[in-house]
Design an enzyme around this catalytic site. Structure first.
Site, PDB file in Angstrom:
ATOM      1  N   LYS A 104       7.270 -36.764  13.906  1.00  0.00           N
ATOM      2  CA  LYS A 104       6.638 -38.192  14.542  1.00  0.00           C
ATOM      3  C   LYS A 104       6.239 -38.015  15.707  1.00  0.00           C
ATOM      4  O   LYS A 104       6.778 -37.344  16.653  1.00  0.00           O
ATOM      5  CB  LYS A 104       7.700 -39.190  14.311  1.00  0.00           C
ATOM      6  CG  LYS A 104       7.548 -40.742  14.567  1.00  0.00           C
ATOM      7  CD  LYS A 104       8.836 -41.481  14.302  1.00  0.00           C
ATOM      8  CE  LYS A 104       8.425 -42.853  14.534  1.00  0.00           C
ATOM      9  NZ  LYS A 104       9.674 -43.697  14.296  1.00  0.00           N
ATOM     10  N   SER A 146       8.653 -47.960  11.383  1.00  0.00           N
ATOM     11  CA  SER A 146       7.607 -47.501  12.366  1.00  0.00           C
ATOM     12  C   SER A 146       7.144 -45.988  11.728  1.00  0.00           C
ATOM     13  O   SER A 146       6.030 -45.460  12.082  1.00  0.00           O
ATOM     14  CB  SER A 146       7.883 -47.419  13.609  1.00  0.00           C
ATOM     15  OG  SER A 146       8.966 -46.527  14.027  1.00  0.00           O
ATOM     16  N   SER A 151      13.549 -47.834  10.842  1.00  0.00           N
ATOM     17  CA  SER A 151      12.159 -47.355  10.812  1.00  0.00           C
ATOM     18  C   SER A 151      12.038 -45.793  10.098  1.00  0.00           C
ATOM     19  O   SER A 151      11.043 -45.491   9.918  1.00  0.00           O
ATOM     20  CB  SER A 151      11.806 -47.145  12.224  1.00  0.00           C
ATOM     21  OG  SER A 151      11.214 -48.345  12.832  1.00  0.00           O
TER      22      SER A 151
END
Ligand SMILES: [Mg+2]
Ligand SMILES: [Zn+2]
Lengths: 494, 482, 95
Positions: free
Chosen positions: A78, A159, A183
């Site tokens: 990420k 996210s 997330s």
């Protein structure tokens, strides 16, 4: 079987047996990224050359019989984890050209264990969002399609939407995520993969770009629960550079996946049965309950009365912390600068241009709830309610070992839906936020399909530092569900 | 001791409270492993934590906590076993994270007190409200470039103790005495070097005025005053300004001001005027700071003797006057020097020599105790020669000057220059006879009743003996013949 | 509680985020929507409840006082948008 379809567990064994090389394994994934990332936009930065170099080194290590746990395994990172010498953007124009001279603890742990990074995955800007539409580098497409509707573009959740989409489409074997209010779990649910948010303090936050410090926690995302366990084993651990990192031994997570559930008490929180919950989600939850009962668990009705305030509490605490955490993006030491004649004008121009609308909104919200005259009414009250939420969990865990709930109140929705009203968007996290507020571990595991053929996840929540029970229960659901559905867009489909 | 500002409408009383920022003595910074030492090339004592890079986190330095506790103990203050760190949010060029980590609601040290002594000998107690730990900011330089200010973060993140006094101070003199006393205590404790020129001690001065018996009126805060003299001047000037405003029918605005010593005025810091809203909240990167009672006790047990206690002991143990004791304990090094000299000797004689000739010599030669050519043992050796009669007090001064120049021991100087005191009564009698013979007129006057001339004869005899005569024996011999 | 345009301007100023007058109305609406929604917390009885501090019950760990970091000016300045020699820069600050 194609290399991109393997689990991490299977790939580890295959590499060791030299059934295939790391170059072949990584190469297959890099090729998939090259073919599909243009469409899915799951990666902001692809590090194909570095990945192939790392694969060659992995093969040398494997040839000597010195494989580490993740040697040769291609992962997505990420783009919130700082990676030494590799651009790290947080999906923000603010950090468009930011190249950290340091490696986050979590990614350093993965590198130590031999992992190969294929690139930096897309996310909502600074991890603020639930649909991955708030990225300065464009939205991510969910590789799944509704039954009979190949055209509608669905969101992957957020996210950690880039990580979820990349894992679901087999562009990588696993990925790192971060979870502040859901997330990891919510995009895992939307993309039909597994993801665990460990206990707050289990994974170091050092070198991970902060959103809300008291909630942020890194965790793995992969196609199986066991693969999550393997990745978490490497990511977790005490870090003296993070004052909130907890010094307690990391158990054998992979072993926990096979644990017998006989006698485990599973709580079903009444308050999660919200009005208007879609029937397919309700049905999936009931199936999960039945599977765990069949596995020998005792099912217990429990009450978490303050759960319903979780989301409102979250939308005070998280913006407050983010308004302060993001003050460092001022155009002076790193990141974007919009020059202006005076310092204050430069701050205002830089932060207006550098942050997207949702980030600006949350900073303003957080600034307001901390400001003089409002602190007690909002922030202090929220932190008190948060304590009540935590006590709910403590009380529940005196009766039961884990809790079982749906992960999200809906399957993946289409791009463009729920986007005109921030509150509607925030409601996606209604089931994941309470565990974040309490700091306890929670995992999403794919459990079935919605009426229109989209994956639905179930959430298992455990006691602080008892990820083992969470992994064990999730594994049982995974086995019972035998979820073999695959998304429409994936590496294996040419 | 009263200090009154005479206004047109009558007398005004002064009310002052001080917030002192004292830089903690430590190797590394409060929350990072970068060096805390002064100086250094720009931006070299800076870690990624200090520069506020994404994902960087604070980890607290145990020694800085210990220093705050030691200081709290030295100020006879309450140590809070649980304290918290808060973020004070504001944007500024030299504040890398956009917030200062400080202790707002739960400081590590609570109420304490400092006793000050004033010129007239009176003693006052100034209350301490609190002491908390916080980060220093970096430094902005404004004169290197026409359009830009340059930022050096070497100091960013260095530990500070903010020591807040009660508004107990009523005169500029008290403010000065308080700062001197505070600095003395910090130096004794070894928690802050008190060096105001390098900025390791700075004061924010809160000033208001009122009529006798009134509640407090609005105060102004004069920021970052960096010398004791300036603090005293700033108070006087600010108080006069406020009296003038009240008396002309206006009212004082609560604001932050700057003292300009060159122009002898304070002026409003307009750049910081807008919206002071620091949005304090507990720093979520840090947990509550919990210190063990046992640790506090152990720190207390290693605390040095502090100036007040030491002065008390000097008075009783050495029998020297309060004033002398006060002078000797002003610096730890001076007190140690004195004690070395006094040990096993006449403590009053030792005090006279240390405070008198020794301090004067340091002043005159611009030296410190540390690099003085005369050590405590050296001075003690000279006092031994006085006591055992080898030299007299007058010759001692000569010996002392020689020691100062050559660094030799007193015994060596006496030997080399033959300054041993003459105790041979034959030699003394001979000198007496020759002086009397040469001063028949004075002798007649003396015998006619002019007693005062006895001193004259003593002087003449000593002169004839080049100062080396034993004064007691000379007296005795003269008395006999006269 | 609901935000008026002046308050929105004030908090934007505190947060150093430039806002155009044209953004103001939309922003005010969004923020008030969120605030209206979080008002639900007012129904919770919080009498005698301590605010949550951190997430664990642990106390702060302390590190030893040693110089272990710094002396890395190049790294520290490597991302600076406008470094001048060994310094970061900002538009001239007048005091
Ligand atoms: Mg102050
Ligand atoms: Zn301060």
């Amino acid at each position: 079987m194609m290399l991109t379809e393997l689990t991490i567990a299977a790939a580890q064994a295959g590499l060791k047996r030299r059934d295939f090389s790391a170059v072949e394994l990584v190469g297959a994934h890099v090729a998939a990224i090259e073919r599909l990332n243009g469409r899915l936009n799951a990666f902001i930065t692809v590090t194909a050359d570095e990945a192939m170099d790392a694969a060659r080194r992995a093969d040398a290590v494997l040839a000597k019989g010195e494989a580490a746990p993740l040697t040769g395994i291609p992962l997505g990172i990420k783009d919130l984890f700082c990676t030494d010498g590799v651009r790290t953007t947080a999906a923000s124009r603010m950090l468009e050209d930011f190249v950290p001279p340091y490696e986050s603890t979590v990614t350093a742990n993965l590198l130590r264990d031999g992992a190969v990074f294929a690139g930096k995955t897309n996310l909502d800007e600074f991890a603020m969002g639930s649909a991955n539409i708030n990225s300065a580098f464009g939205a991510v497409e969910n590789p799944w399609k509704r039954d009979g509707d190949a055209d509608t573009v669905l969101v992957p959740g957020g996210s950690s939407g880039g990580s979820a989409a990349a894992v679901a489409a087999s562009l990588v074997m696993g990925a790192t995520g971060t979870d502040t209010g859901g997330s990891i779990r919510q995009p895992a649910s939307y993309c039909g993969i597994a993801g665990i948010k460990p206990t707050y303090g289990r994974c170091s936050r050092w070198g991970t770009i902060a959103f809300a410090s008291s909630l942020d926690q890194a965790g793995p995302m992969a196609r199986t629960v066991e693969d999550c366990a393997i990745l978490l084993q490497s990511m977790a651990g005490f870090d003296p550079r993070d004052s909130t990192s907890v010094d307690c031994p990391v158990p054998d997570y992979r072993a926990a996946c096979g644990r017998d559930l006989k006698g485990m008490k599973v709580g079903i929180p009444a308050e999660y049965r919200v009005a208007g919950m879609p029937a397919d989600i309700e049905a999936t939850w009931d199936k999960g309950i039945a599977w765990l009962r069949d596995a020998g668990c005792e099912i217990v009705e429990v009450s978490l009365p303050y759960t319903k305030y979780g989301l409102a509490t979250y939308y005070i605490v998280a913006p407050a912390e983010c308004s302060s955490n993001l003050a460092r993006y001022d155009g002076v030491r790193f990141g974007r600068r919009v020059p202006a004649p005076s310092l204050d004008e430069q701050y205002e121009a830089t932060r207006r241009a550098g942050f997207g609308a949702e980030v600006r909104r949350r900073i303003l919200m957080g600034t307001y709830v901390l400001s003089a005259g409002y602190y007690d009414a909002y922030y202090l009250r929220a932190q008190k309610v948060r304590n009540l939420i935590r006590r709910d969990f403590e009380r529940a865990f005196q009766q039961v070992d884990v809790l079982l709930t749906p992960t999200a109140p809906s399957p993946a929705f289409a791009q463009g839906e729920k986007m005109d009203d921030p509150v509607q968007m925030y409601l996606n996290d209604v089931f994941t936020v309470p565990a974040s507020m309490a700091g306890v571990p929670a995992m999403s595991v794919p459990a079935g399909l919605s009426a229109n053929g989209l994956p639905l996840g179930l959430q298992i929540i455990g006691r602080s530092f008892d990820e083992e029970s969470v992994l064990a229960a999730a594994s049982a659901i995974e086995r019972a569900a035998s979820f073999t559905h695959r998304p429409a867009i994936r590496a294996e489909v040419v | 001791m009263s200090y009154v500002i005479e206004g047109r409408t009558g007398p005004w009383e002064l009310v002052v409270g001080l917030e002192v920022h004292a830089q903690v003595i430590s190797q590394s910074k409060l929350f990072s492993g970068a060096s805390a030492s002064y100086g250094g090339e720009p931006n070299t004592h800076v870690s990624l934590v200090d520069a506020g890079f994404p994902g960087m986190l604070p980890v607290i330095n145990r020694e800085c906590v210990a220093q705050a506790i030691r200081t709290g103990l030295g100020l006879e203050a309450r140590i809070n076993l649980e304290s918290r760190f808060d973020r004070k949010n504001y944007f500024y060029a030299d504040l890398p994270t956009g917030y200062q980590i400080s202790q707002f609601t739960h400081p590590i040290v609570g109420e304490g007190a400092v006793e000050i002594e004033l010129a007239d000998g009176s003693i006052r107690t100034i209350g301490i409200t609190r002491l908390h730990l916080e980060q220093d900011a970096g430094k902005s330089m404004h004169d290197q470039d026409p359009t830009r200010s340059f930022i050096d973060l070497n100091r960013a993140g260095v530990a500070l103790m903010e020591i807040v006094s009660e508004p107990d101070i009523r005169t500029p003199e008290e403010a000065g005495a308080y700062l001197r006393k505070l600095r003395m205590i910090l130096r004794y404790l070894g928690t802050c070097d008190g060096n105001m020129e390098e900025g390791s001690m700075r004061a924010d001065v809160n000033v208001s005025v009122r009529k006798a018996g009134e509640p407090f009126r609005t105060r102004c805060e004069i920021k970052n005053v960096n010398s004791i003299r300036y603090v005293m001047q700033a108070i006087e000037i600010e108080a006069a300004r406020q009296v003038e405003i009240w008396e002309s029918g206006g009212s004082v605005d609560q604001e932050t001001r700057l003292f300009d010593p060159a122009r002898g005025e304070t002026r409003s810091l307009r750049s910081k005027e807008d919206a002071h809203d620091y949005r304090y909240f507990p720093d979520p990167d840090l947990l509550p700071l919990v210190v063990e009672e046992a640790w506090v006790e152990s720190l207390a047990s290693f605390l040095p003797e502090l100036p007040d206690a030491k002065r008390q002991r000097f008075q009783t143990e050495y029998g020297i006057p309060r004033y002398d004791a006060g002078v000797l304990v002003a610096e730890q090094a001076t007190a140690d020097f004195y004690e070395t000299v006094a040990r096993g000797r006449d403590p009053r004689l030792a005090a006279n020599w240390v405070i008198g000739d020794f301090f004067a010599a340091l002043n005159r030669t611009g030296r410190t105790i540390q690099d003085s050519p005369i050590t405590a043992d050296g001075l003690g050796g000279m006092l031994d020669l006085i006591t055992d009669g080898t030299i007299n007090g007058k010759i001692a001064k000569e010996v002392f000057e020689d020691m100062l120049e050559t660094g030799e021991s007193a015994a060596a100087v006496v030997e080399r220059r033959g300054l041993r005191q003459v105790t041979d009564t034959g030699a003394i009698d001979a000198a007496v006879q020759s002086v009397l013979a040469a001063n028949q007129d004075k002798l007649a006057e003396y015998r006619a009743g002019k007693d005062k001339l006895f001193g004259f004869f003593v002087g003449q005899v000593m002169k004839a003996m080049a100062g080396k005569g034993n004064p007691a024996l000379v007296n005795e011999a003269l008395k006999k013949v006269l | 509680m609901s935000l008026d345009p002046a308050t929105v301007r004030r908090i934007a100023r505190l947060a150093r985020i430039g806002i155009d007058e044209s953004d103001l109305q939309a922003l005010q609406g969004e923020l008030n929507g969120i605030l209206g929604w979080i008002e639900q917390l007012n129904e919770v009885d919080i009498d005698g409840v301590e605010p949550m501090v951190g997430t664990g019950h642990a106390a702060l760990r302390m590190r030893d006082d040693m110089v272990t970091d710094g002396d890395a000016r190049d790294a520290v300045l490597s991302n600076a948008p406008d470094a001048a020699g060994p310094f970061y820069t900002v538009p001239k600050v007048v005091e």
